[in-house]
Design an enzyme around this catalytic site. Structure first.
Site, PDB file in Angstrom:
ATOM      1  N   GLU A 178       0.876  -1.363   0.075  1.00  0.00           N
ATOM      2  CA  GLU A 178       0.115  -0.068   0.034  1.00  0.00           C
ATOM      3  C   GLU A 178       1.040   1.110  -0.109  1.00  0.00           C
ATOM      4  OE1 GLU A 178      -2.723   2.510   2.597  1.00  0.00           O
ATOM      5  OE2 GLU A 178      -1.486   1.363   3.482  1.00  0.00           O
ATOM      6  N   ASP A 233      -1.565  -3.120  13.477  1.00  0.00           N
ATOM      7  CA  ASP A 233      -0.682  -4.129  12.637  1.00  0.00           C
ATOM      8  C   ASP A 233       0.408  -4.751  13.429  1.00  0.00           C
ATOM      9  OD1 ASP A 233      -0.039  -5.751  10.490  1.00  0.00           O
ATOM     10  OD2 ASP A 233       0.763  -4.002   9.435  1.00  0.00           O
TER      11      ASP A 233
HETATM   12  N1  LIG Z   1      10.951   5.648  10.000  1.00  0.00           N
HETATM   13  C1  LIG Z   1      11.650   4.821   9.586  1.00  0.00           C
HETATM   14  N2  LIG Z   1      12.793   4.675   9.490  1.00  0.00           N
HETATM   15  C2  LIG Z   1      13.571   3.481   9.205  1.00  0.00           C
HETATM   16  N3  LIG Z   1      13.015   2.642   8.541  1.00  0.00           N
HETATM   17  C3  LIG Z   1      11.504   2.573   8.340  1.00  0.00           C
HETATM   18  C4  LIG Z   1      10.834   3.688   8.788  1.00  0.00           C
HETATM   19  N4  LIG Z   1       9.635   3.642   8.540  1.00  0.00           N
HETATM   20  C5  LIG Z   1       9.771   2.554   7.742  1.00  0.00           C
HETATM   21  N5  LIG Z   1      10.817   1.792   7.881  1.00  0.00           N
HETATM   22  C6  LIG Z   1      11.025   0.624   6.869  1.00  0.00           C
HETATM   23  O1  LIG Z   1      10.232   0.448   5.678  1.00  0.00           O
HETATM   24  C7  LIG Z   1       9.483  -0.679   6.163  1.00  0.00           C
HETATM   25  C8  LIG Z   1       7.991  -0.542   5.657  1.00  0.00           C
HETATM   26  O2  LIG Z   1       7.422   0.651   6.463  1.00  0.00           O
HETATM   27  P1  LIG Z   1       6.134   0.630   7.123  1.00  0.00           P
HETATM   28  O3  LIG Z   1       5.651   1.778   7.671  1.00  0.00           O
HETATM   29  O4  LIG Z   1       5.825  -0.700   8.102  1.00  0.00           O
HETATM   30  O5  LIG Z   1       4.875   0.264   5.690  1.00  0.00           O
HETATM   31  P2  LIG Z   1       4.219  -0.895   5.311  1.00  0.00           P
HETATM   32  O6  LIG Z   1       2.836  -0.609   5.324  1.00  0.00           O
HETATM   33  O7  LIG Z   1       4.968  -1.029   3.876  1.00  0.00           O
HETATM   34  O8  LIG Z   1       4.497  -2.308   6.123  1.00  0.00           O
HETATM   35  C9  LIG Z   1       9.775  -1.185   7.625  1.00  0.00           C
HETATM   36  O9  LIG Z   1       9.577  -2.616   7.935  1.00  0.00           O
HETATM   37  C10 LIG Z   1      11.000  -0.517   7.999  1.00  0.00           C
HETATM   38  O10 LIG Z   1      12.085  -1.506   7.532  1.00  0.00           O
HETATM   39 MG   LIG Z   2       5.094  -2.553   8.035  1.00  0.00          MG
END
Ligand SMILES: Nc1ncnc2c1ncn2[C@@H]1O[C@H](COP(=O)(O)OP(=O)(O)O)[C@@H](O)[C@H]1O
Ligand SMILES: [Mg+2]
Length: 204
Positions: free
Chosen positions: A9, A120
């Protein structure tokens, strides 16, 4: 650390904000949805994520600081949290796995005690910083004013995440669960709800 992951997404890209390392989490339009509905979903999730990150921080749970919010593009620029996802740390096992599992349990308890649910809760949505502190991310499905049902479902998701991503590591799941139950005001009520949800899963 990987910052160019493409989930179902949202898109995460490395960015910079006022010369600070940052990540941009954006939700591009999805052509399979009706345009009006798509715009609504993307906007609600984006704003919800920012609000929940703030509320979680107020509840004592570390979350990335939000640097910028672009409502029209449904994009959040936030602090880049250095480290590795808890999933990898736990999979490696040992004392660090037990410690991180307990930290996740404590963080979930803080959220729930403040009436927040994450929506989640998995070990992929927790980053373990180099200093050992954990940081929770990916709050777009979260909510405040959580009911006991929301809380039970949140905990069940977490329990399932441990069972599937960390199969056979019963000690780490136990470390997480016992830290959780020590941290909530009415552990018996949550235990009853959890049992109820587990049984539903068994018979439906
Ligand atoms: N603020 C952040 N700092 C470092 N890594 C991040 C951060 N936000 C997301 N990530 C990396 O990106 C991945 C996906 O982000 P996430 O917010 O979990 O979105 P999704 O909905 O795709 O799971 C995370 O598992 C992490 O590895
Ligand atoms: Mg995630």
């Amino acid at each position: 650390m990987s910052v160019s992951s493409k989930g179902a997404e949202a898109t995460i890209t490395a960015a910079e904000f006022l010369r600070r390392p940052a990540v941009e989490k954006s939700r591009p339009p999805k052509s399979y949805r009706l345009p009006e509905l798509d715009a609504h979903i993307r906007s609600v999730r984006t704003r919800n994520e920012v609000r929940m990150m703030r509320e979680a921080r107020h509840a004592g749970v570390r979350t990335p600081c939000v640097y910028d919010l672009d409502v029209s593009r449904c994009s959040i620029t936030m602090e880049l949290v250095p480290g590795v996802v808890a999933k990898d740390v736990i999979s490696a096992g040992g004392d660090e796995a037990l410690r991180v599992a307990a930290e996740i349990g404590r963080a979930a308890a803080r959220l729930h005690s403040a009436g927040l649910c994450h929506g989640d809760l998995t070990t992929s949505n927790v980053i373990v910083r180099p200093d050992g502190e954990i940081c929770l991310i990916d709050f777009s499905m979260g909510r405040s004013n959580a009911t006991m049902e929301d809380i039970g479902v949140d905990l069940r998701l977490l329990e399932n995440a441990f069972a599937s991503s960390h199969a056979g590591m019963d000690d780490v799941r136990e470390a997480m669960m016992s830290a959780y139950f020590e941290g909530v005001p009415d552990p018996d009520a949550v235990r009853r709800k959890l049992e109820d949800i587990r049984n539903r899963g068994r018979y439906t």
